[in-house]
Design a protein around this motif. Structure first.
Motif, PDB file in Angstrom:
ATOM      1  N   VAL A   1      38.826  85.104  43.426  1.00  0.00           N
ATOM      2  CA  VAL A   1      37.489  85.087  42.817  1.00  0.00           C
ATOM      3  C   VAL A   1      37.504  84.207  41.569  1.00  0.00           C
ATOM      4  O   VAL A   1      36.635  83.339  41.387  1.00  0.00           O
ATOM      5  N   ASN A   2      38.493  84.427  40.693  1.00  0.00           N
ATOM      6  CA  ASN A   2      38.587  83.635  39.463  1.00  0.00           C
ATOM      7  C   ASN A   2      38.775  82.150  39.761  1.00  0.00           C
ATOM      8  O   ASN A   2      38.223  81.288  39.070  1.00  0.00           O
ATOM      9  N   THR A   3      39.544  81.856  40.797  1.00  0.00           N
ATOM     10  CA  THR A   3      39.770  80.456  41.163  1.00  0.00           C
ATOM     11  C   THR A   3      38.469  79.805  41.616  1.00  0.00           C
ATOM     12  O   THR A   3      38.142  78.700  41.186  1.00  0.00           O
ATOM     13  N   VAL A   4      37.737  80.491  42.481  1.00  0.00           N
ATOM     14  CA  VAL A   4      36.468  79.927  42.954  1.00  0.00           C
ATOM     15  C   VAL A   4      35.511  79.722  41.784  1.00  0.00           C
ATOM     16  O   VAL A   4      34.882  78.662  41.659  1.00  0.00           O
ATOM     17  N   LEU A   5      35.399  80.714  40.921  1.00  0.00           N
ATOM     18  CA  LEU A   5      34.469  80.609  39.797  1.00  0.00           C
ATOM     19  C   LEU A   5      34.852  79.500  38.821  1.00  0.00           C
ATOM     20  O   LEU A   5      33.986  78.967  38.119  1.00  0.00           O
ATOM     21  N   SER A   6      36.117  79.138  38.775  1.00  0.00           N
ATOM     22  CA  SER A   6      36.553  78.071  37.864  1.00  0.00           C
ATOM     23  C   SER A   6      36.744  76.734  38.579  1.00  0.00           C
ATOM     24  O   SER A   6      37.267  75.791  37.981  1.00  0.00           O
ATOM     25  N   THR A   7      36.298  76.632  39.819  1.00  0.00           N
ATOM     26  CA  THR A   7      36.411  75.390  40.576  1.00  0.00           C
ATOM     27  C   THR A   7      35.164  74.550  40.349  1.00  0.00           C
ATOM     28  O   THR A   7      34.075  74.926  40.781  1.00  0.00           O
ATOM     29  N   PRO A   8      35.298  73.406  39.674  1.00  0.00           N
ATOM     30  CA  PRO A   8      34.119  72.601  39.354  1.00  0.00           C
ATOM     31  C   PRO A   8      33.316  72.168  40.582  1.00  0.00           C
ATOM     32  O   PRO A   8      32.085  72.098  40.522  1.00  0.00           O
ATOM     33  N   HIS A   9      33.970  71.900  41.704  1.00  0.00           N
ATOM     34  CA  HIS A   9      33.266  71.386  42.874  1.00  0.00           C
ATOM     35  C   HIS A   9      32.784  72.470  43.832  1.00  0.00           C
ATOM     36  O   HIS A   9      32.213  72.154  44.871  1.00  0.00           O
TER      37      HIS A   9
END
Length: 192
Positions: A172-180
């Motif tokens: 979840v954190n990775t998706v939310l911090s993925t600019p694209h």
């Protein structure tokens, strides 16, 4: 103050590379990753070099393969600017692990054989591990196939946590911090 100090690479990444190099040894040629290497019994409180029992390698598991894919995808991002060849090696290993997961769905969790009493790390819900691996690969590559993998996950089945068994929040954190990442996907994550 480690032997690699002064080599132009942050010491923390030199230390991480030492562990990543060991992790590479756990990946089989088919992309799967062995669950663990231990003795059959805990040795007690001894230094590693004082452990004299035979080490055993345990079968490939979906959990270890997915966690490996996630970690290697993260490593690819971390080393990209300072060691592009190593970053490429990490990404290739991550993608190979993800391909293994997709070719071998439903493997189930790992169970210790009856004569082994070291940490089993059982986990029957592997949705969160797959999700985390897809999230890290998507962030690293921007590939539509990993976005599709993320969107295919039933997020109601994620084991949400930041530990060894529940890793859903890492994804979840990775998706939310993925600019694209697109707004729909980010909104889906915010609703978890």
């Amino acid at each position: 103050n480690i032997p690699e100090s002064g080599n132009g690479i942050p010491d923390i990444l030199d230390e991480v590379k030492y562990e990543l190099d060991w992790m590479f040894k756990m990946q089989e040629s088919n992309g799967g990753v062995y669950h663990k290497v231990t003795c059959k019994n805990f040795p007690g409180s001894v230094f590693p070099e004082e452990e004299t029992d035979r080490l055993e390698i345990f079968p490939i598991s979906s959990a270890s393969t997915a966690d490996f894919a996630a970690v290697m995808a993260m490593a690819a991002r971390s080393y990209k600017e300072i060691d592009a060849a190593y970053a490429d090696k990490c990404l290739a290993a991550a993608e190979k692990a993800m391909a293994y997961l997709e070719a071998n769905p439903g493997m189930g969790g790992f169970k210790n054989p009856s004569d082994v009493v070291t940490g089993e790390y059982p986990d029957e819900n592997l949705t969160d591990e797959y999700f985390w691996a897809a999230a890290e690969l998507y962030r690293t590559t921007s590939a539509d196939s990993y976005a599709a993998a993320l969107n295919s996950v039933d997020t109601s089945k994620l084991a949400l946590g930041l530990g060894w068994e529940g890793v859903g929040y890492y994804g979840v954190n990775t998706v939310l911090s993925t600019p694209h990442a697109d707004a729909t996907l980010k909104n889906k994550m915010q609703g978890i």
